[in-house]
Write a protein that holds these residues in place. Structure first.
Motif, PDB file in Angstrom:
ATOM      1  N   PRO A 169      33.852  13.955  34.831  1.00 51.45           N
ATOM      2  CA  PRO A 169      34.845  14.994  34.242  1.00 51.45           C
ATOM      3  C   PRO A 169      35.706  15.516  35.416  1.00 51.45           C
ATOM      4  CG  PRO A 169      32.612  15.649  33.714  1.00 51.45           C
ATOM      5  CD  PRO A 169      32.340  14.254  34.501  1.00 51.45           C
ATOM      6  N   ARG A 170      36.906  15.936  34.904  1.00 53.02           N
ATOM      7  CA  ARG A 170      37.883  15.956  35.904  1.00 53.02           C
ATOM      8  C   ARG A 170      38.155  17.380  36.528  1.00 53.02           C
ATOM      9  NH1 ARG A 170      39.794  11.330  37.622  1.00 53.02           N
ATOM     10  NH2 ARG A 170      40.427  10.087  35.813  1.00 53.02           N
ATOM     11  N   ALA A 171      37.032  18.342  35.864  1.00 54.29           N
ATOM     12  CA  ALA A 171      37.024  19.767  36.090  1.00 54.29           C
ATOM     13  C   ALA A 171      35.489  20.401  35.895  1.00 54.29           C
ATOM     14  CB  ALA A 171      38.189  20.627  35.194  1.00 54.29           C
ATOM     15  N   LYS A 172      35.326  21.457  36.632  1.00 56.02           N
ATOM     16  CA  LYS A 172      33.927  22.170  36.497  1.00 56.02           C
ATOM     17  C   LYS A 172      34.321  23.669  36.250  1.00 56.02           C
ATOM     18  CE  LYS A 172      31.250  19.238  39.535  1.00 56.02           C
ATOM     19  NZ  LYS A 172      30.398  19.350  40.609  1.00 56.02           N
ATOM     20  N   ASN A 173      33.580  24.223  35.572  1.00 53.70           N
ATOM     21  CA  ASN A 173      33.535  25.673  35.124  1.00 53.70           C
ATOM     22  C   ASN A 173      32.984  26.245  36.336  1.00 53.70           C
ATOM     23  OD1 ASN A 173      34.017  27.991  33.575  1.00 53.70           O
ATOM     24  ND2 ASN A 173      32.431  27.528  32.281  1.00 53.70           N
TER      25      ASN A 173
END
Length: 87
Positions: free
Chosen positions: A68-72
């Motif tokens: 994934p390119r982003a983390k929450n």
């Protein structure tokens, strides 16, 4: 801000830092309704980057081509000396 956001008391330093940041970017009657940043730098204050304390954010990461390119995350305050914020 801590009680309103429902966050843990371990984040009290970040809450105080965010409060100071917001006070420095708020207008004051003693300096003709200008902000302290505006008086100090003679430039208008930028309000577009203000965020709600402990709001949901996404952090850009680069852990591999298929990952994934982003983390929450959660917004907890503004960093010192950088134009941005901490997640």
């Amino acid at each position: 801000m801590l009680s309103n956001s429902g966050s843990n008391m371990s984040f009290w330093a970040e809450a105080v830092n965010t409060t100071c940041y917001l006070l420095n970017h708020s207008s004051s009657i003693t300096v003709d309704f200008k902000t302290s940043i505006e008086v100090w730098s003679n430039k208008p204050t930028e309000y577009s980057m203000l965020k709600v304390y402990v709001c949901s954010t996404y952090e850009q990461v680069s852990e591999g081509k298929l990952e994934p390119r982003a983390k929450n995350g959660s917004f907890i305050g503004y960093g010192d000396g950088i134009k941005g914020f901490q997640v």
